[in-house]
Design an enzyme around this catalytic site. Structure first.
Site, short mmCIF file in Angstrom:
data_model
loop_
_atom_site.label_atom_id
_atom_site.label_comp_id
_atom_site.label_asym_id
_atom_site.label_seq_id
_atom_site.Cartn_x
_atom_site.Cartn_y
_atom_site.Cartn_z
N ARG A 1 -12.99 14.62 -27.05
CA ARG A 1 -11.68 14.30 -26.40
C ARG A 1 -10.63 13.70 -27.47
NH1 ARG A 1 -13.95 16.19 -22.89
NH2 ARG A 1 -14.37 15.48 -20.91
N ALA B 1 -3.93 15.10 -18.25
CA ALA B 1 -4.53 16.06 -18.85
C ALA B 1 -5.59 17.02 -17.91
CB ALA B 1 -5.29 15.87 -19.88
N CYS B 2 -6.15 16.17 -16.92
CA CYS B 2 -7.11 16.81 -15.85
C CYS B 2 -6.27 17.95 -15.10
CB CYS B 2 -7.65 15.93 -15.04
SG CYS B 2 -8.69 14.69 -15.57
N LYS C 1 -13.07 3.81 -18.40
CA LYS C 1 -12.94 5.31 -19.08
C LYS C 1 -13.64 4.97 -20.23
CE LYS C 1 -9.54 7.27 -16.79
NZ LYS C 1 -8.45 7.75 -17.74
N TYR D 1 -8.84 15.24 -8.30
CA TYR D 1 -7.75 14.74 -9.10
C TYR D 1 -6.86 15.39 -9.67
CZ TYR D 1 -6.23 11.20 -12.67
OH TYR D 1 -5.64 10.44 -13.65
N ASP E 1 0.70 -1.03 0.05
CA ASP E 1 -0.04 -0.08 0.00
C ASP E 1 0.81 1.17 0.09
OD1 ASP E 1 -1.80 2.18 0.20
OD2 ASP E 1 -3.02 1.24 1.93
P1 NAD Z 1 -5.37 1.87 -12.97
O1 NAD Z 1 -6.21 2.09 -12.25
O2 NAD Z 1 -5.37 0.75 -14.13
O3 NAD Z 1 -3.85 1.44 -12.52
C1 NAD Z 1 -3.70 2.27 -11.21
C2 NAD Z 1 -3.02 1.25 -10.13
O4 NAD Z 1 -2.42 1.90 -8.93
C3 NAD Z 1 -4.20 -0.03 -9.88
O5 NAD Z 1 -3.80 -1.07 -10.16
C4 NAD Z 1 -4.48 0.43 -8.43
O6 NAD Z 1 -4.56 -0.91 -7.79
C5 NAD Z 1 -2.76 0.81 -7.76
N1 NAD Z 1 -2.89 1.63 -6.54
C6 NAD Z 1 -4.21 2.49 -6.23
N2 NAD Z 1 -3.70 2.89 -4.85
C7 NAD Z 1 -2.70 2.08 -4.60
C8 NAD Z 1 -2.01 2.22 -3.29
N3 NAD Z 1 -2.41 2.95 -2.44
N4 NAD Z 1 -0.69 1.42 -3.20
C9 NAD Z 1 -0.38 0.65 -4.34
N5 NAD Z 1 -0.91 0.65 -5.45
C10 NAD Z 1 -2.14 1.46 -5.75
O7 NAD Z 1 -4.87 3.28 -13.92
P2 NAD Z 1 -4.03 3.32 -15.29
O8 NAD Z 1 -4.86 3.63 -16.46
O9 NAD Z 1 -3.04 2.37 -15.36
O10 NAD Z 1 -3.30 4.83 -14.72
C11 NAD Z 1 -2.11 4.71 -14.55
C12 NAD Z 1 -1.52 6.06 -14.10
O11 NAD Z 1 -1.64 7.07 -15.17
C13 NAD Z 1 -2.16 6.85 -12.84
O12 NAD Z 1 -1.20 7.62 -12.29
C14 NAD Z 1 -3.48 7.52 -13.74
O13 NAD Z 1 -3.53 8.85 -12.81
C15 NAD Z 1 -2.51 8.14 -14.70
N6 NAD Z 1 -3.40 8.43 -15.89
C16 NAD Z 1 -4.20 7.54 -16.73
C17 NAD Z 1 -4.93 7.87 -17.80
C18 NAD Z 1 -5.61 6.98 -18.63
O14 NAD Z 1 -6.61 7.34 -19.43
N7 NAD Z 1 -5.67 5.57 -18.16
C19 NAD Z 1 -5.30 9.44 -18.06
C20 NAD Z 1 -4.35 10.33 -17.36
C21 NAD Z 1 -3.70 9.91 -16.20
#
Ligand code: NAD
Length: 336
Positions: A221, A120-121, A193, A150, A53
């Site tokens: 988008r 991009a947020c 998403k 966020y 965690d």
């Molecule tokens: P995702 O939710 O699939 O992956 C994020 C992972 O982080 C999850 O597996 C979750 O279990 C893990 N996590 C959350 N809290 C945690 C904790 N306390 N300890 C350990 N692990 C933890 O999301 P993603 O789409 O793979 O996104 C990856 C990154 O990219 C993130 O930082 C997200 O904010 C950023 N992001 C993604 C998008 C998109 O379109 N997918 C867009 C903008 C930003």
């Protein structure tokens, strides 16, 4: 023999992190994954996978121990527009803890480079009121007016990365993703998403049926296939660029047109029912890729048609396996 590069990917149980681990392994790196959970749809290829965690300081120290060279910090509490609109306090608190502790633990454990996954947020909401939006340049994040919760937390973590460079000469990279999609990502449950949610709805609806769209569907988008995202991440990490950088495509598309594209892939004709009570986020958002091109000499190139064909096919196959698709569904072909 040349030592293998040792990489930590946090969020390796999630969508982008899992794809990144696969890519780094295929390049011969030694990889540790860390997450609250294992990947849902496929085993991780990581050499080590630690269930941790990362809101907790001790867990961040554990994750970064043992001579790691580079950290891709992709762990975050996040989801689609419904999720990030409904959970400002939890998301902001959880992610501030993850990012602050991961940065400091990485510095203390002698990591040479740290990449932060922003979004991009972070862009000022006032500059995204028109579906025909001017593509957002990196400086458009200021004066600050990001997505509540966020977006604020992401913008602050970008600043934190800059302070770590200024005060400690700790090497950081910050990437602003614009809507990443692809197979092996969440497609239901509230954290999915738009491309995954639309693909699921299209797959579950019989031909000539009706699907629900959040908002009037005129919101726009740009979308990036996950393979391009991973390529961009690796290129940015290898660069010497320390400011925040867009990573997305600059092809703007409305949600209505995205639905038509997915329906076409599925070979279905569907009616759209617009639910105006649902959150739809900003009116328009697009990436200006001028700086990306200058810094990396590259930009995402996989078309939406190519990427969505692969994504739709994967989601449809998942649902079919669960016996949930309507009868007489034809699986769209398409490999990149
Ligand atoms: P995702 O939710 O699939 O992956 C994020 C992972 O982080 C999850 O597996 C979750 O279990 C893990 N996590 C959350 N809290 C945690 C904790 N306390 N300890 C350990 N692990 C933890 O999301 P993603 O789409 O793979 O996104 C990856 C990154 O990219 C993130 O930082 C997200 O904010 C950023 N992001 C993604 C998008 C998109 O379109 N997918 C867009 C903008 C930003």
């Amino acid at each position: 023999m040349k030592e293998k590069r040792r990489i930590l990917v946090t969020g390796a149980g999630g969508f982008i992190g899992h794809h990144l681990v696969n890519r780094l392994k295929s390049e011969g790196c030694w990889v540790r994954g860390a997450d609250l959970k294992y990947p849902e749809y496929e085993n991780s290829a990581a050499d080590e996978f630690a269930i941790l965690d990362l809101r907790r300081w001790d867990d961040c120290l554990m994750a970064t121990r043992g001579g790691i060279d580079e950290v891709y910090n992709l762990a975050a509490d996040m989801g689609g527009i419904g999720y990030i609109t409904a959970n400002h306090a939890d998301i902001a608190r959880n992610n501030i803890l993850i990012n602050a502790h991961m940065l400091e633990a990485s510095r203390q454990n002698g990591i040479s480079k740290f990449l932060f996954s922003s979004s991009a947020c972070v862009y000022a909401q006032s500059k995204q009121n028109d579906p025909d939006v001017t593509p957002l340049r990196e400086e458009d994040a200021y004066p600050a007016d990001p997505e509540p919760g966020y977006g604020w937390e992401k913008l602050f973590a970008e600043e934190l990365c800059k302070y770590y460079w200024k005060d400690y000469k700790f090497e950081t990279r910050s990437v602003r993703f614009h809507n990443v999609y692809g197979p092996l990502g969440t497609y239901e449950g509230g954290k999915e998403k738009a491309p995954a949610a639309i693909s699921r709805k299209v797959a579950l609806t019989p031909n000539h049926g009706e699907i629900e769209i959040w908002g009037d569907g005129h919101q726009t988008r740009s979308f990036m296939f996950v393979d391009d995202c991973v390529e961009g991440l690796i290129r940015l990490m290898a660069s010497d660029f320390r400011e925040a950088l867009n990573l997305g495509t600059d092809r703007l598309i409305s949600i209505n047109d995205l639905v038509d594209l997915v329906s076409g892939i599925a070979q279905k004709t569907l009616r759209k029912k617009h639910d105006l009570s649902r959150p739809q986020g900003v009116r328009g958002r697009n990436s200006d890729n001028s700086l990306l091109n200058r810094v990396l000499g590259w930009e995402p190139a996989i078309t939406l048609e190519q990427g969505l064909a692969v994504t739709y096919k994967w989601i449809e196959a998942e649902l079919k396996q669960q016996g949930r698709t309507p009868k007489a569904v034809s699986i769209a072909s398409g490999k990149l």
